[in-house]
Design a protein around this motif. Sequence first.
Motif, PDB file in Angstrom:
ATOM      1  N   VAL A 173      90.711  36.897  20.340  1.00 58.05           N
ATOM      2  CA  VAL A 173      90.677  35.474  20.370  1.00 58.05           C
ATOM      3  C   VAL A 173      89.675  34.985  21.563  1.00 58.05           C
ATOM      4  O   VAL A 173      89.392  35.442  22.525  1.00 58.05           O
ATOM      5  CB  VAL A 173      91.892  34.668  20.378  1.00 58.05           C
ATOM      6  CG1 VAL A 173      92.751  35.204  19.197  1.00 58.05           C
ATOM      7  CG2 VAL A 173      92.781  35.326  21.491  1.00 58.05           C
ATOM      8  N   GLU A 174      89.152  33.626  20.998  1.00 57.75           N
ATOM      9  CA  GLU A 174      88.375  32.975  22.232  1.00 57.75           C
ATOM     10  C   GLU A 174      89.393  32.543  23.282  1.00 57.75           C
ATOM     11  O   GLU A 174      90.436  31.774  23.114  1.00 57.75           O
ATOM     12  CB  GLU A 174      87.471  31.924  21.649  1.00 57.75           C
ATOM     13  CG  GLU A 174      86.393  31.328  22.455  1.00 57.75           C
ATOM     14  CD  GLU A 174      85.108  32.085  22.277  1.00 57.75           C
ATOM     15  OE1 GLU A 174      85.015  32.789  23.613  1.00 57.75           O
ATOM     16  OE2 GLU A 174      84.563  32.172  21.601  1.00 57.75           O
ATOM     17  N   LEU A 175      88.753  33.013  24.547  1.00 56.10           N
ATOM     18  CA  LEU A 175      89.611  32.538  25.774  1.00 56.10           C
ATOM     19  C   LEU A 175      89.212  30.899  25.961  1.00 56.10           C
ATOM     20  O   LEU A 175      88.243  30.329  25.768  1.00 56.10           O
ATOM     21  CB  LEU A 175      89.221  33.191  26.875  1.00 56.10           C
ATOM     22  CG  LEU A 175      89.801  34.692  27.174  1.00 56.10           C
ATOM     23  CD1 LEU A 175      89.178  35.161  28.249  1.00 56.10           C
ATOM     24  CD2 LEU A 175      91.195  34.597  27.054  1.00 56.10           C
ATOM     25  N   PRO A 176      90.418  30.030  26.409  1.00 55.00           N
ATOM     26  CA  PRO A 176      90.126  28.734  26.467  1.00 55.00           C
ATOM     27  C   PRO A 176      89.107  28.466  27.675  1.00 55.00           C
ATOM     28  O   PRO A 176      88.884  29.257  28.747  1.00 55.00           O
ATOM     29  CB  PRO A 176      91.283  28.152  26.975  1.00 55.00           C
ATOM     30  CG  PRO A 176      92.341  29.012  26.439  1.00 55.00           C
ATOM     31  CD  PRO A 176      91.854  30.253  26.401  1.00 55.00           C
ATOM     32  N   GLY A 177      88.110  27.662  27.604  1.00 53.14           N
ATOM     33  CA  GLY A 177      86.980  27.121  28.384  1.00 53.14           C
ATOM     34  C   GLY A 177      85.911  28.461  28.640  1.00 53.14           C
ATOM     35  O   GLY A 177      85.047  28.226  29.246  1.00 53.14           O
ATOM     36  N   HIS A 178      86.124  29.476  27.769  1.00 47.82           N
ATOM     37  CA  HIS A 178      85.031  30.429  27.675  1.00 47.82           C
ATOM     38  C   HIS A 178      84.196  30.656  26.266  1.00 47.82           C
ATOM     39  O   HIS A 178      83.400  31.275  26.282  1.00 47.82           O
ATOM     40  CB  HIS A 178      85.661  31.686  27.685  1.00 47.82           C
ATOM     41  CG  HIS A 178      86.278  32.205  29.105  1.00 47.82           C
ATOM     42  ND1 HIS A 178      87.278  31.387  29.664  1.00 47.82           N
ATOM     43  CD2 HIS A 178      85.972  33.143  29.925  1.00 47.82           C
ATOM     44  CE1 HIS A 178      87.822  32.196  30.936  1.00 47.82           C
ATOM     45  NE2 HIS A 178      86.869  32.714  30.904  1.00 47.82           N
ATOM     46  N   GLY A 179      84.173  29.443  25.515  1.00 45.96           N
ATOM     47  CA  GLY A 179      83.464  29.572  24.131  1.00 45.96           C
ATOM     48  C   GLY A 179      82.017  29.130  24.659  1.00 45.96           C
ATOM     49  O   GLY A 179      81.730  28.382  25.789  1.00 45.96           O
ATOM     50  N   PRO A 180      80.993  29.017  23.700  1.00 45.68           N
ATOM     51  CA  PRO A 180      79.747  28.472  23.919  1.00 45.68           C
ATOM     52  C   PRO A 180      79.664  27.082  23.821  1.00 45.68           C
ATOM     53  O   PRO A 180      80.442  26.210  23.511  1.00 45.68           O
ATOM     54  CB  PRO A 180      78.990  29.204  22.819  1.00 45.68           C
ATOM     55  CG  PRO A 180      79.930  29.585  21.582  1.00 45.68           C
ATOM     56  CD  PRO A 180      81.046  29.698  22.429  1.00 45.68           C
ATOM     57  N   GLU A 181      78.840  26.493  24.681  1.00 43.20           N
ATOM     58  CA  GLU A 181      78.535  25.223  24.854  1.00 43.20           C
ATOM     59  C   GLU A 181      77.700  24.878  24.034  1.00 43.20           C
ATOM     60  O   GLU A 181      77.525  23.329  23.748  1.00 43.20           O
ATOM     61  CB  GLU A 181      78.204  24.743  26.573  1.00 43.20           C
ATOM     62  CG  GLU A 181      79.352  25.158  27.321  1.00 43.20           C
ATOM     63  CD  GLU A 181      78.758  24.837  28.741  1.00 43.20           C
ATOM     64  OE1 GLU A 181      78.147  23.900  28.860  1.00 43.20           O
ATOM     65  OE2 GLU A 181      79.107  25.840  29.861  1.00 43.20           O
ATOM     66  N   LEU A 182      76.620  25.402  23.685  1.00 43.06           N
ATOM     67  CA  LEU A 182      75.537  25.009  22.846  1.00 43.06           C
ATOM     68  C   LEU A 182      75.200  25.880  21.638  1.00 43.06           C
ATOM     69  O   LEU A 182      75.828  26.808  21.344  1.00 43.06           O
ATOM     70  CB  LEU A 182      74.156  25.471  23.670  1.00 43.06           C
ATOM     71  CG  LEU A 182      73.948  24.605  24.954  1.00 43.06           C
ATOM     72  CD1 LEU A 182      72.634  25.047  25.590  1.00 43.06           C
ATOM     73  CD2 LEU A 182      74.052  23.070  24.912  1.00 43.06           C
ATOM     74  N   ALA A 228      70.187  30.224  25.977  1.00 41.64           N
ATOM     75  CA  ALA A 228      70.995  31.326  25.674  1.00 41.64           C
ATOM     76  C   ALA A 228      72.391  31.543  26.319  1.00 41.64           C
ATOM     77  O   ALA A 228      73.425  31.812  25.602  1.00 41.64           O
ATOM     78  CB  ALA A 228      69.872  32.531  25.593  1.00 41.64           C
ATOM     79  N   GLU A 229      72.086  31.428  27.576  1.00 42.60           N
ATOM     80  CA  GLU A 229      73.374  31.813  28.379  1.00 42.60           C
ATOM     81  C   GLU A 229      74.528  30.770  27.889  1.00 42.60           C
ATOM     82  O   GLU A 229      75.718  30.932  27.793  1.00 42.60           O
ATOM     83  CB  GLU A 229      73.101  31.483  29.749  1.00 42.60           C
ATOM     84  CG  GLU A 229      72.482  32.574  30.632  1.00 42.60           C
ATOM     85  CD  GLU A 229      72.124  32.361  31.923  1.00 42.60           C
ATOM     86  OE1 GLU A 229      72.324  31.209  32.273  1.00 42.60           O
ATOM     87  OE2 GLU A 229      71.666  33.104  32.768  1.00 42.60           O
ATOM     88  N   ARG A 230      74.250  29.374  27.482  1.00 40.76           N
ATOM     89  CA  ARG A 230      75.165  28.575  27.142  1.00 40.76           C
ATOM     90  C   ARG A 230      75.626  28.600  25.813  1.00 40.76           C
ATOM     91  O   ARG A 230      76.468  27.770  25.093  1.00 40.76           O
ATOM     92  CB  ARG A 230      74.580  27.284  27.755  1.00 40.76           C
ATOM     93  CG  ARG A 230      74.685  26.878  29.311  1.00 40.76           C
ATOM     94  CD  ARG A 230      74.982  25.539  29.712  1.00 40.76           C
ATOM     95  NE  ARG A 230      74.463  25.383  31.006  1.00 40.76           N
ATOM     96  CZ  ARG A 230      74.736  24.288  31.772  1.00 40.76           C
ATOM     97  NH1 ARG A 230      75.625  23.627  31.265  1.00 40.76           N
ATOM     98  NH2 ARG A 230      74.386  24.310  33.207  1.00 40.76           N
ATOM     99  N   ALA A 231      75.059  29.350  25.007  1.00 40.32           N
ATOM    100  CA  ALA A 231      74.970  29.419  23.606  1.00 40.32           C
ATOM    101  C   ALA A 231      76.000  30.798  23.209  1.00 40.32           C
ATOM    102  O   ALA A 231      76.205  31.069  22.317  1.00 40.32           O
ATOM    103  CB  ALA A 231      73.722  29.432  22.788  1.00 40.32           C
ATOM    104  N   THR A 232      76.225  31.450  24.322  1.00 37.45           N
ATOM    105  CA  THR A 232      76.983  32.732  24.206  1.00 37.45           C
ATOM    106  C   THR A 232      78.535  32.554  24.583  1.00 37.45           C
ATOM    107  O   THR A 232      78.621  31.950  25.783  1.00 37.45           O
ATOM    108  CB  THR A 232      76.288  33.565  25.068  1.00 37.45           C
ATOM    109  OG1 THR A 232      74.902  33.758  24.420  1.00 37.45           O
ATOM    110  CG2 THR A 232      77.087  34.971  24.942  1.00 37.45           C
ATOM    111  N   SER A 233      79.418  33.154  24.065  1.00 37.97           N
ATOM    112  CA  SER A 233      80.545  33.094  24.605  1.00 37.97           C
ATOM    113  C   SER A 233      80.812  34.007  25.537  1.00 37.97           C
ATOM    114  O   SER A 233      80.226  35.173  25.915  1.00 37.97           O
ATOM    115  CB  SER A 233      81.693  33.670  23.500  1.00 37.97           C
ATOM    116  OG  SER A 233      82.870  33.911  23.910  1.00 37.97           O
ATOM    117  N   ARG A 234      81.924  33.570  26.704  1.00 43.42           N
ATOM    118  CA  ARG A 234      82.054  34.329  27.746  1.00 43.42           C
ATOM    119  C   ARG A 234      83.594  35.016  27.760  1.00 43.42           C
ATOM    120  O   ARG A 234      83.766  35.745  28.808  1.00 43.42           O
ATOM    121  CB  ARG A 234      82.063  33.386  28.873  1.00 43.42           C
ATOM    122  CG  ARG A 234      80.355  32.851  29.347  1.00 43.42           C
ATOM    123  CD  ARG A 234      80.693  31.834  30.717  1.00 43.42           C
ATOM    124  NE  ARG A 234      81.083  30.769  30.005  1.00 43.42           N
ATOM    125  CZ  ARG A 234      82.507  30.070  30.615  1.00 43.42           C
ATOM    126  NH1 ARG A 234      82.922  30.671  31.482  1.00 43.42           N
ATOM    127  NH2 ARG A 234      82.640  28.760  30.205  1.00 43.42           N
TER     128      ARG A 234
END
Length: 330
Positions: free
Chosen positions: A285-294, A272-278
């Motif tokens: 807008v989504e910050l670069p490098g902060h989007g979900p990985e999974l 869940a942590e990696r499927a969630t935007s930071r």
Amino acid sequence: MAEDDVPEGTGGGSARDRHVPVALDRTLELLAPALSRGPAVVVDATLGMGGHAEALLSAHPELTLVGLDRDPQALRLAGERLAAHRDRLHLVHAVYDEWADVLDDLGLPAVDGALFDLGVSSLQLDEADRGFAYAQDAPLDMRMDPGAERTAADVLNTYPPGELARILRQYGEERFASKIAGAIARERAKEPFANSDRLVQLLYDTVPAASRRTGGHPAKRTFQALRIEVNAELDVLGRALPAALDSLAPGGRIVVLAYHSLEDRIVKRGLAERATSRTPVDLPVELPGHGPELRLLTRGAELAGEQERADNPRAASVRLRAAERIKESA
């Protein structure tokens, strides 16, 4: 760890005859998109007797499989089972939190699939002298790797009562942890624990009868707690899951089969942590490098179907979760 360094084990029949893999069809279905893109690599972190591995290698002719297990006997039996695929197979004697080191040793910068089938294996349950099953009298061993130092008897005979109670409460979710720990301390002062029958009898005498009638076998939770402590299972999983996720190539997939709530909680949180935007929720807008990985592939934890539970009792408690890597971590 030592690749292909698998000593002789005991007998007992072939791995194929002794082991029915849990959630096999669903595991194959979930991993197939990642493993069907041409030559691919999958890591089976808990090889056991090779049931999942055999099916994956048979389904994907261009697949290379890395199989890890801390149990040398399991590696030997799986190696026999998978002999027809030996040119696409790396068997490694390792605990699965050594994931990154194994891939580095093999020169694999990334993998396309990851599989964890957690908990005690069919082999370990079926071998009475390993001490995992409370239904048969056996030495209180419970080591998944027979070469490891600490046994269940060591835990019972040397841990302070407060630490024993913590382990039973935390790893076994045992309501009567303090009462059981006190009884163990009194009994070991008379004679150290060596075999499971004496511990099982103590648990029958200590756990109230009303709880025995509704809570299953009184030894179940204590044996689970001791096994987890002896093999540091939750600590190992807590280290191994991030390493596995870090190694997944974009489009790579992971499937995890857990068998009790403690394991499943770690897996649920890690995915869940990696499927969630930071990115902060108030930013447009989504910050670069902060989007979900999974991308999660299952809605919650999937359970085995009624037919599989009937055919394979060891599937009764399985909780399956899966995810796909959607971008490289920043």
